[in-house]
Design an enzyme around this catalytic site. Structure first.
Site, PDB file in Angstrom:
ATOM      1  N   ASP A 197       0.857  -1.189   0.000  1.00 36.97           N
ATOM      2  CA  ASP A 197       0.000   0.000   0.000  1.00 36.97           C
ATOM      3  C   ASP A 197       0.889   1.233   0.000  1.00 36.97           C
ATOM      4  O   ASP A 197       2.011   1.197   0.522  1.00 36.97           O
ATOM      5  CB  ASP A 197      -0.902   0.015   1.244  1.00 36.97           C
ATOM      6  CG  ASP A 197      -1.997  -1.032   1.205  1.00 36.97           C
ATOM      7  OD1 ASP A 197      -2.424  -1.408   0.100  1.00 36.97           O
ATOM      8  OD2 ASP A 197      -2.428  -1.464   2.279  1.00 36.97           O
ATOM      9  N   ASP A 246      -7.086  -1.341  -4.383  1.00 34.80           N
ATOM     10  CA  ASP A 246      -8.131  -0.974  -3.419  1.00 34.80           C
ATOM     11  C   ASP A 246      -9.088   0.048  -4.019  1.00 34.80           C
ATOM     12  O   ASP A 246     -10.307  -0.029  -3.812  1.00 34.80           O
ATOM     13  CB  ASP A 246      -7.509  -0.409  -2.138  1.00 34.80           C
ATOM     14  CG  ASP A 246      -6.630  -1.412  -1.421  1.00 34.80           C
ATOM     15  OD1 ASP A 246      -6.849  -2.634  -1.578  1.00 34.80           O
ATOM     16  OD2 ASP A 246      -5.717  -0.974  -0.696  1.00 34.80           O
TER      17      ASP A 246
END
Length: 144
Positions: free
Chosen positions: A110, A124
């Site tokens: 991330d 995401d």
């Protein structure tokens, strides 16, 4: 067109994760827009908000099941409203992007960091937009 969307999501997701991994060390962060937006390299062992941390096999099996269901219902999905169909494609593209990380690394990379929200990635974003598109289609466009 769905094929292009799926592989575009997958390619952008994996290329951005590769770039972050090549340039940053885990935990490293740089400011992009003052205190509003940062790029922060996070290795996430869970799902959104860190839920189900270290449940790697659960997420691998869930993503594999999603792929199987999508393939089984593909012909029916193609006949659905475009918002629903392409929402499913975006959801699948994002899920496969994160699946690649889980298989390859055991965690998900991330890097988008707004500091008021958990750090996230391109996959995401595709998952959230895909689900939002599907909900929009169900609520406003699909008739019984």
């Amino acid at each position: 067109m769905a094929f292009v969307l799926f592989f575009l999501i997958l390619a952008v997701d994996q290329l951005t994760k590769f770039a972050v991994d090549a340039v940053f060390l885990p935990g490293e962060s740089i400011s992009v827009l003052g205190s509003f937006f940062h790029l922060t390299y996070v290795l996430n062992p869970g799902a959104a908000f860190g839920l189900l941390e270290h449940a790697r096999w659960f997420f691998i099996l869930a993503a594999a099941a999603l792929l199987v269901v999508f393939c089984c219902y593909y012909k029916r999905l193609r006949r659905q409203d475009g918002f629903f169909y392409y929402g499913c494609v975006a959801l699948l593209g994002g899920a496969m992007g994160n699946l690649i990380d889980r298989i390859r690394l055991g965690v998900v990379i991330d890097f988008f960091d707004f500091r008021i929200w958990p750090v996230f990635n391109v996959a995401d974003v595709a998952i959230v937009l895909g689900v939002a598109s599907m909900i929009y289609a169900i609520v406003f466009r699909m008739k019984d």
